[in-house]
Scaffold this motif. Structure first.
Motif, PDB file in Angstrom:
ATOM      1  N   GLY A  25       2.922   5.143   9.156  1.00 31.25           N
ATOM      2  CA  GLY A  25       2.187   5.853  10.201  1.00 31.25           C
ATOM      3  C   GLY A  25       0.697   5.975  10.010  1.00 31.25           C
ATOM      4  N   TYR A  26       0.134   5.381   8.977  1.00 29.12           N
ATOM      5  CA  TYR A  26      -1.321   5.433   8.786  1.00 29.12           C
ATOM      6  C   TYR A  26      -1.993   4.631   9.897  1.00 29.12           C
ATOM      7  CZ  TYR A  26      -5.923   4.565   6.741  1.00 29.12           C
ATOM      8  OH  TYR A  26      -7.278   4.464   6.522  1.00 29.12           O
ATOM      9  N   ASP A 103     -10.618   5.569   0.095  1.00 26.10           N
ATOM     10  CA  ASP A 103      -9.579   5.275  -0.894  1.00 26.10           C
ATOM     11  C   ASP A 103      -9.602   3.785  -1.210  1.00 26.10           C
ATOM     12  OD1 ASP A 103      -7.817   7.943  -0.840  1.00 26.10           O
ATOM     13  OD2 ASP A 103      -8.342   7.415   1.232  1.00 26.10           O
ATOM     14  N   LEU A 104      -9.570   3.478  -2.506  1.00 28.31           N
ATOM     15  CA  LEU A 104      -9.602   2.093  -2.967  1.00 28.31           C
ATOM     16  C   LEU A 104      -8.284   1.739  -3.640  1.00 28.31           C
ATOM     17  CD1 LEU A 104     -11.061  -0.597  -3.760  1.00 28.31           C
ATOM     18  CD2 LEU A 104     -11.902   0.613  -5.800  1.00 28.31           C
ATOM     19  N   VAL A 105      -7.738   0.583  -3.281  1.00 31.90           N
ATOM     20  CA  VAL A 105      -6.548   0.057  -3.945  1.00 31.90           C
ATOM     21  C   VAL A 105      -6.931  -1.244  -4.632  1.00 31.90           C
ATOM     22  CG1 VAL A 105      -4.186  -0.784  -3.698  1.00 31.90           C
ATOM     23  CG2 VAL A 105      -5.005   1.101  -2.253  1.00 31.90           C
ATOM     24  N   VAL A 106      -6.785  -1.283  -5.944  1.00 34.60           N
ATOM     25  CA  VAL A 106      -7.092  -2.478  -6.733  1.00 34.60           C
ATOM     26  C   VAL A 106      -5.800  -3.286  -6.885  1.00 34.60           C
ATOM     27  CG1 VAL A 106      -7.931  -3.379  -8.926  1.00 34.60           C
ATOM     28  CG2 VAL A 106      -8.903  -1.269  -7.978  1.00 34.60           C
ATOM     29  N   ARG A 304       4.677  -0.073  -2.693  1.00 36.85           N
ATOM     30  CA  ARG A 304       5.283   0.919  -1.796  1.00 36.85           C
ATOM     31  C   ARG A 304       5.086   2.336  -2.326  1.00 36.85           C
ATOM     32  NH1 ARG A 304       8.372  -3.714  -0.655  1.00 36.85           N
ATOM     33  NH2 ARG A 304       9.473  -3.649  -2.649  1.00 36.85           N
ATOM     34  N   VAL A 305       5.114   2.502  -3.643  1.00 37.46           N
ATOM     35  CA  VAL A 305       4.844   3.814  -4.235  1.00 37.46           C
ATOM     36  C   VAL A 305       3.393   4.225  -3.963  1.00 37.46           C
ATOM     37  CG1 VAL A 305       4.674   5.090  -6.410  1.00 37.46           C
ATOM     38  CG2 VAL A 305       6.628   3.581  -5.997  1.00 37.46           C
ATOM     39  N   LEU A 310      -0.714   7.558  -1.230  1.00 37.30           N
ATOM     40  CA  LEU A 310      -1.942   7.667  -0.443  1.00 37.30           C
ATOM     41  C   LEU A 310      -1.751   8.576   0.760  1.00 37.30           C
ATOM     42  CD1 LEU A 310      -3.174   3.957  -0.541  1.00 37.30           C
ATOM     43  CD2 LEU A 310      -4.486   5.936  -1.329  1.00 37.30           C
ATOM     44  N   LEU A 311      -0.554   8.640   1.267  1.00 39.75           N
ATOM     45  CA  LEU A 311      -0.277   9.459   2.458  1.00 39.75           C
ATOM     46  C   LEU A 311       0.382  10.790   2.098  1.00 39.75           C
ATOM     47  CD1 LEU A 311       0.913   6.669   4.922  1.00 39.75           C
ATOM     48  CD2 LEU A 311      -1.382   7.560   4.502  1.00 39.75           C
ATOM     49  N   GLY A 312       0.323  11.151   0.819  1.00 45.55           N
ATOM     50  CA  GLY A 312       0.834  12.443   0.404  1.00 45.55           C
ATOM     51  C   GLY A 312       2.330  12.539   0.321  1.00 45.55           C
TER      52      GLY A 312
END
Length: 403
Positions: A25-26, A103-106, A304-305, A310-312
């Motif tokens: 839903g983001y 928010d950064l995802v490496v 997926r984790v 990131l969405l709490g």
């Protein structure tokens, strides 16, 4: 306040983060940065189906143009991150573009290690990208002499493929067997099968130098010198000696880069920063240490984790990773974590069908299970691995070793 999530790396891990964010839903800004100028694709088939000509680039896509369009993400293809300012929350790309984020995802994965002196040497190749695979595929023709340096999964898989294409294959590894991560018993068996198929397997040997051989025919233009004095000639040399986490662009940050990006148990590396996939070393609560695993399925599980966090939303990683390797006609599947100190013991064997299973124990506890041409049997063992608790977990009595 609107958010802007930036995912650097568009392999299996990075793409899965983006897909899962949208599925959960983001609907704020999402930006993807990928170092290769084409849609995300699956890498494991490169050493097998792609080299054989059984699959083209489009058959390897993890998401085609339509699926990527539905993600409604800003894409920067063929661009690499070169720096990150975590305080300002900005990533800089190799063309000077500055990308702000909340928010950064490496998810930049790993880069293949190379041997000194091989850069730019015609016929000396690595295998990581689809372009690498296309180059190698063009060289694997009947009668071609291929030397594979490295006896891990990539090296042995490519050796089997080259044999099927009519090449003369020599594999060199410093370990006592191929596939040393599976232990001496399974590794020795894998090496025996590779030798029986026609490859020359040289264990306990290290490459000292690869250079052009001035007096060699054009199609055998490389000479490989080993530490025991052996000289090998080849038209192509594949270096498959492992990988290093792709973290150079993060070296000026405060992130712990001692082995990739060190994270907690849900992928958090720092405020506003998560990491997942091959580049990430996650904390493993059960063992009390950080683990970095270069497994395709594990990357998706971590992604997926991360998306959920990131969405709490809380989602724990199931620490029973799964990987497989196709060794010619033999499929080896492993569930669990094989530690360096683990001891292997056979479990069930069917020599007539060339099929067996085995378990690995650390301090008497089962840490992993393996199936050789035994997909259903190993799944049954995996259920035991999931349900038997703690240091007293046990499996049914071991069967005699396979013939």
């Amino acid at each position: 306040m609107s958010r802007s999530i930036l995912v650097v790396g568009t392999g299996a891990a990075g793409l899965t983060v983006a897909e899962e964010l949208r599925r959960l839903g983001y609907d704020d800004a999402l930006t993807l940065v990928g170092g290769e100028d084409h849609p995300p694709y699956d890498r494991p088939p490169l050493s097998k189906r792609f080299l054989k000509g059984e699959a083209g680039p489009e058959q390897l896509w993890l998401a085609g143009p339509d699926a990527l369009e539905r993600l409604d993400a800003s894409e920067y293809r063929g661009r690499r991150a070169v720096a990150a300012d975590l305080a300002a929350r900005v990533v800089t790309l190799d063309d000077g573009t500055a990308l702000p984020y909340t928010d950064l995802v490496v998810a930049t994965g790993v880069a293949p290690r190379t041997l000194p002196g091989t850069a730019g040497l015609p016929g000396a190749v690595t295998l990581k990208t689809v372009e690498d695979a296309a180059t190698l595929a063009g060289r694997l023709r009947p009668g071609q002499r291929l030397v594979v340096v490295g006896g891990g999964f990539l090296g042995t898989e490519t050796a089997w493929t080259a044999l099927s294409l009519g090449c003369e294959v020599t594999l060199v590894t410093p370990a006592s067997t191929v596939l040393p991560g599976l232990g001496p018993h399974v590794g020795a068996l894998a090496g025996e099968r590779l030798t029986a198929a026609g490859a020359t397997v040289l264990t306990g040997a290290t490459v000292e130098k690869i250079h052009r051989g001035g007096r060699l025919p054009r199609d055998e233009g490389l000479e490989v010198l080993l530490d025991n004095g052996t000289r090998l000639t080849a038209g192509t040399v594949l270096t498959a000696i492992g990988s290093a986490p792709d973290v150079d662009w993060l070296t000026r940050t405060e992130l712990d880069l001692s082995d990739g990006v060190r994270c907690d148990a849900v992928g958090r590396a720092a405020p506003g920063v998560h990491a997942c996939g091959d580049v990430a070393a996650w904390y493993h609560p059960r063992s009390g240490r950080h683990l970095r695993l270069e497994h395709r399925m594990h990357a998706g599980d971590q992604a997926r984790v991360v998306a959920a966090d990131l969405l709490g939303q809380r989602r724990d990683l199931e620490w029973v990773p799964y990987f497989w390797t196709d060794q010619g006609p033999h499929k080896i599947a492993v569930h669990g974590l094989i530690t360096p100190e683990a001891e292997y013991e056979p479990h069930e064997a069917d020599p007539e069908d060339d099929r067996f299973t085995g378990v690995y124990r650390t301090d008497g506890r089962v840490c992993a299970v393996l199936g050789w041409n035994a997909p259903r049997q190993v799944l049954r063992l995996r259920r035991e691995l999931l349900t038997t608790p703690g240091p007293t977990e046990a499996l049914p009595p071991a069967a005699p070793k396979p013939a």
